[in-house]
Design a protein around this motif. Structure first.
Motif, PDB file in Angstrom:
ATOM      1  N   GLN A 138       1.001  -1.416  -0.321  1.00  0.00           N
ATOM      2  CA  GLN A 138      -0.011  -0.330  -0.421  1.00  0.00           C
ATOM      3  C   GLN A 138       0.721   1.178  -0.158  1.00  0.00           C
ATOM      4  O   GLN A 138       0.686   2.282  -0.370  1.00  0.00           O
ATOM      5  CB  GLN A 138      -1.209   0.296   1.372  1.00  0.00           C
ATOM      6  CG  GLN A 138      -1.762  -1.348   1.239  1.00  0.00           C
ATOM      7  CD  GLN A 138      -2.750  -0.924   0.225  1.00  0.00           C
ATOM      8  OE1 GLN A 138      -3.507  -0.217  -0.384  1.00  0.00           O
ATOM      9  NE2 GLN A 138      -2.452  -2.621  -0.071  1.00  0.00           N
ATOM     10  N   GLU A 139       1.864   1.158   0.468  1.00  0.00           N
ATOM     11  CA  GLU A 139       2.667   2.011   0.351  1.00  0.00           C
ATOM     12  C   GLU A 139       4.192   2.630  -1.266  1.00  0.00           C
ATOM     13  O   GLU A 139       4.814   1.352  -0.993  1.00  0.00           O
ATOM     14  CB  GLU A 139       4.225   2.071   1.495  1.00  0.00           C
ATOM     15  CG  GLU A 139       4.554   3.747   1.761  1.00  0.00           C
ATOM     16  CD  GLU A 139       4.872   3.878   2.944  1.00  0.00           C
ATOM     17  OE1 GLU A 139       6.104   4.228   3.355  1.00  0.00           O
ATOM     18  OE2 GLU A 139       4.120   3.510   4.362  1.00  0.00           O
ATOM     19  N   ALA A 140       4.553   3.409  -1.097  1.00  0.00           N
ATOM     20  CA  ALA A 140       5.506   3.429  -2.848  1.00  0.00           C
ATOM     21  C   ALA A 140       6.672   3.046  -2.214  1.00  0.00           C
ATOM     22  O   ALA A 140       7.222   2.846  -0.942  1.00  0.00           O
ATOM     23  CB  ALA A 140       5.242   5.091  -3.024  1.00  0.00           C
ATOM     24  N   LEU A 141       7.177   2.360  -3.199  1.00  0.00           N
ATOM     25  CA  LEU A 141       8.624   1.855  -3.040  1.00  0.00           C
ATOM     26  C   LEU A 141       9.842   2.836  -2.680  1.00  0.00           C
ATOM     27  O   LEU A 141      10.468   2.653  -1.962  1.00  0.00           O
ATOM     28  CB  LEU A 141       8.573   0.930  -4.247  1.00  0.00           C
ATOM     29  CG  LEU A 141      10.598   0.314  -4.449  1.00  0.00           C
ATOM     30  CD1 LEU A 141      10.197  -0.603  -3.166  1.00  0.00           C
ATOM     31  CD2 LEU A 141      11.182  -1.087  -5.343  1.00  0.00           C
ATOM     32  N   LEU A 144       9.090   3.520   1.043  1.00  0.00           N
ATOM     33  CA  LEU A 144       9.768   2.364   1.904  1.00  0.00           C
ATOM     34  C   LEU A 144      11.282   2.570   2.007  1.00  0.00           C
ATOM     35  O   LEU A 144      11.889   2.287   3.064  1.00  0.00           O
ATOM     36  CB  LEU A 144       9.277   0.983   1.145  1.00  0.00           C
ATOM     37  CG  LEU A 144       7.871   0.576   1.453  1.00  0.00           C
ATOM     38  CD1 LEU A 144       7.406  -0.822   0.641  1.00  0.00           C
ATOM     39  CD2 LEU A 144       7.572   0.481   2.596  1.00  0.00           C
ATOM     40  N   LEU A 145      12.033   2.450   0.854  1.00  0.00           N
ATOM     41  CA  LEU A 145      13.553   3.021   0.910  1.00  0.00           C
ATOM     42  C   LEU A 145      13.429   4.134   1.838  1.00  0.00           C
ATOM     43  O   LEU A 145      14.471   3.577   1.982  1.00  0.00           O
ATOM     44  CB  LEU A 145      13.830   3.101  -0.690  1.00  0.00           C
ATOM     45  CG  LEU A 145      13.316   1.637  -1.571  1.00  0.00           C
ATOM     46  CD1 LEU A 145      14.007   1.738  -2.599  1.00  0.00           C
ATOM     47  CD2 LEU A 145      14.327   0.627  -0.686  1.00  0.00           C
ATOM     48  N   ASN A 146      12.786   4.865   1.374  1.00  0.00           N
ATOM     49  CA  ASN A 146      13.501   6.334   2.535  1.00  0.00           C
ATOM     50  C   ASN A 146      13.285   5.755   3.929  1.00  0.00           C
ATOM     51  O   ASN A 146      13.941   6.438   5.060  1.00  0.00           O
ATOM     52  CB  ASN A 146      12.409   7.283   2.265  1.00  0.00           C
ATOM     53  CG  ASN A 146      12.646   8.312   0.462  1.00  0.00           C
ATOM     54  OD1 ASN A 146      13.654   7.485   0.300  1.00  0.00           O
ATOM     55  ND2 ASN A 146      11.587   8.256   0.296  1.00  0.00           N
ATOM     56  N   ARG A 147      12.364   5.228   4.533  1.00  0.00           N
ATOM     57  CA  ARG A 147      12.529   4.470   5.489  1.00  0.00           C
ATOM     58  C   ARG A 147      12.936   4.114   5.693  1.00  0.00           C
ATOM     59  O   ARG A 147      13.815   3.687   7.246  1.00  0.00           O
ATOM     60  CB  ARG A 147      10.496   3.734   6.011  1.00  0.00           C
ATOM     61  CG  ARG A 147       9.624   4.704   5.551  1.00  0.00           C
ATOM     62  CD  ARG A 147       8.609   3.061   6.014  1.00  0.00           C
ATOM     63  NE  ARG A 147       6.890   4.017   6.206  1.00  0.00           N
ATOM     64  CZ  ARG A 147       6.198   4.710   6.575  1.00  0.00           C
ATOM     65  NH1 ARG A 147       7.324   4.587   8.494  1.00  0.00           N
ATOM     66  NH2 ARG A 147       5.169   4.939   6.958  1.00  0.00           N
ATOM     67  N   LEU A 148      13.702   3.057   5.414  1.00  0.00           N
ATOM     68  CA  LEU A 148      15.368   2.341   5.507  1.00  0.00           C
ATOM     69  C   LEU A 148      16.154   3.052   5.776  1.00  0.00           C
ATOM     70  O   LEU A 148      16.972   2.672   6.632  1.00  0.00           O
ATOM     71  CB  LEU A 148      14.868   0.745   4.568  1.00  0.00           C
ATOM     72  CG  LEU A 148      15.809   0.261   4.786  1.00  0.00           C
ATOM     73  CD1 LEU A 148      16.053  -0.812   5.263  1.00  0.00           C
ATOM     74  CD2 LEU A 148      15.897  -1.350   3.003  1.00  0.00           C
ATOM     75  N   ASP A 149      16.016   4.068   4.704  1.00  0.00           N
ATOM     76  CA  ASP A 149      17.447   5.076   4.542  1.00  0.00           C
ATOM     77  C   ASP A 149      17.331   5.244   5.759  1.00  0.00           C
ATOM     78  O   ASP A 149      18.965   5.979   6.436  1.00  0.00           O
ATOM     79  CB  ASP A 149      17.792   5.544   3.603  1.00  0.00           C
ATOM     80  CG  ASP A 149      17.620   5.158   1.923  1.00  0.00           C
ATOM     81  OD1 ASP A 149      18.436   3.856   1.999  1.00  0.00           O
ATOM     82  OD2 ASP A 149      17.669   5.261   1.015  1.00  0.00           O
ATOM     83  N   SER A 150      16.355   6.035   6.087  1.00  0.00           N
ATOM     84  CA  SER A 150      16.517   6.752   7.712  1.00  0.00           C
ATOM     85  C   SER A 150      16.481   6.021   9.008  1.00  0.00           C
ATOM     86  O   SER A 150      16.470   6.602   9.816  1.00  0.00           O
ATOM     87  CB  SER A 150      15.486   7.954   7.130  1.00  0.00           C
ATOM     88  OG  SER A 150      13.912   6.925   7.879  1.00  0.00           O
ATOM     89  N   LEU A 151      16.638   4.954   9.097  1.00  0.00           N
ATOM     90  CA  LEU A 151      16.040   3.951  10.123  1.00  0.00           C
ATOM     91  C   LEU A 151      17.492   4.849  10.725  1.00  0.00           C
ATOM     92  O   LEU A 151      18.841   4.631   9.993  1.00  0.00           O
ATOM     93  CB  LEU A 151      16.038   2.804   9.794  1.00  0.00           C
ATOM     94  CG  LEU A 151      16.885   2.153  11.070  1.00  0.00           C
ATOM     95  CD1 LEU A 151      14.966   2.745  12.236  1.00  0.00           C
ATOM     96  CD2 LEU A 151      16.498   0.702  10.592  1.00  0.00           C
ATOM     97  N   ALA A 152      17.339   5.334  11.760  1.00  0.00           N
ATOM     98  CA  ALA A 152      18.723   5.198  12.807  1.00  0.00           C
ATOM     99  C   ALA A 152      19.913   4.652  13.274  1.00  0.00           C
ATOM    100  O   ALA A 152      19.421   3.692  14.084  1.00  0.00           O
ATOM    101  CB  ALA A 152      18.642   6.243  13.975  1.00  0.00           C
ATOM    102  N   GLY A 153      21.191   3.824  12.693  1.00  0.00           N
ATOM    103  CA  GLY A 153      22.246   2.735  13.054  1.00  0.00           C
ATOM    104  C   GLY A 153      21.819   3.528  14.826  1.00  0.00           C
ATOM    105  O   GLY A 153      21.968   2.009  15.790  1.00  0.00           O
ATOM    106  N   ALA A 154      21.632   4.487  15.672  1.00  0.00           N
ATOM    107  CA  ALA A 154      21.760   4.490  16.561  1.00  0.00           C
ATOM    108  C   ALA A 154      20.398   3.513  17.395  1.00  0.00           C
ATOM    109  O   ALA A 154      20.183   3.082  18.307  1.00  0.00           O
ATOM    110  CB  ALA A 154      21.557   6.061  17.641  1.00  0.00           C
ATOM    111  N   ASP A 155      18.752   3.478  16.912  1.00  0.00           N
ATOM    112  CA  ASP A 155      18.224   2.855  16.972  1.00  0.00           C
ATOM    113  C   ASP A 155      18.526   0.924  17.543  1.00  0.00           C
ATOM    114  O   ASP A 155      17.724   0.796  18.589  1.00  0.00           O
ATOM    115  CB  ASP A 155      17.168   3.055  16.556  1.00  0.00           C
ATOM    116  CG  ASP A 155      16.263   4.088  16.697  1.00  0.00           C
ATOM    117  OD1 ASP A 155      17.108   5.263  17.398  1.00  0.00           O
ATOM    118  OD2 ASP A 155      15.516   4.778  16.165  1.00  0.00           O
TER     119      ASP A 155
END
Length: 201
Positions: A138-141, A144-155
């Motif tokens: 339901q979400e544009a690819l 989704l890739l932006n979500r993955l790229d923006s995930l903080a390594g600190a988290d």
């Protein structure tokens, strides 16, 4: 994972029995099996984390590994601590098993559950649910890739580090799991061990 060991090594992950020059254990109870499962997830995370660093100039490949890291981080937490929204019949986590057996070491895991960073966990779990364990149709690819790229390594670091410490403390307190922390330890005095899987069937 990794190079073949020099000499003989102890392995307490689920794949240890398949590796050359490795001695392992067969779990005799659910608790030991769960500890070995956690050790396996930690191995996977470490391997993926090293690979992620090596792929810094290859964005597409690094994204695949980053998705694997989110899977491993969430799997690690869920294997140790109860997650909200569980349904009856879900596989028990390590804390569940420790409570069932009334083990003294359960207090270490209960403290970890009480102080876990739910915000960081939710951020990582959302990415995992959207593009790692599943791909949200339901979400544009690109989103989704932006979500993955923006995930903080600190988290990711917070989740994994906050899980590793209580896991090690728990295993060191419990005789049934203490020896499983010998994972990757070299066995002195042994040059080799036979591997019955090395011959074709």
């Amino acid at each position: 994972f990794g190079d073949s060991p020099q000499g003989v090594q102890v392995g307490t992950d689920n794949l240890a029995i398949t590796r050359p020059q490795t001695v392992t254990f067969i779990p005799t109870c659910d608790l030991q099996g769960q500890v070995m499962q956690v050790v396996s997830i930690i191995d996977c995370f470490k391997f993926s984390n090293n690979l992620h660093g090596l792929l810094a100039t290859h964005t597409e490949l690094q994204r695949i590994v980053r998705a694997l890291l989110t899977l491993d981080a969430v799997s690690l937490i869920d294997s140790l601590l109860p997650r909200s929204g569980r349904i009856p019949g879900d596989t028990p986590c390590l804390l569940d098993l420790a409570r069932n057996d009334n083990l003294a070491g359960r207090h270490v895991l209960e403290q970890a559950a009480a102080t876990r960073d739910h915000a960081a966990e939710s951020r990582v779990r959302e990415v995992r649910n959207k593009i790692a364990a599943h791909v949200d149709s339901q979400e544009a690819l690109t989103d989704l890739l932006n979500r993955l790229d923006s995930l903080a390594g600190a988290d990711l670091s917070v989740l994994v580090n906050d899980a590793l410490r209580p896991f090690a403390d728990f295993c060191q307190q419990e005789r049934m799991s203490e020896f499983l922390m010998l994972h990757r330890r070299q066995l002195k005095g042994f040059d080799s061990v036979p591997n019955r899987f090395s011959q074709p069937f």
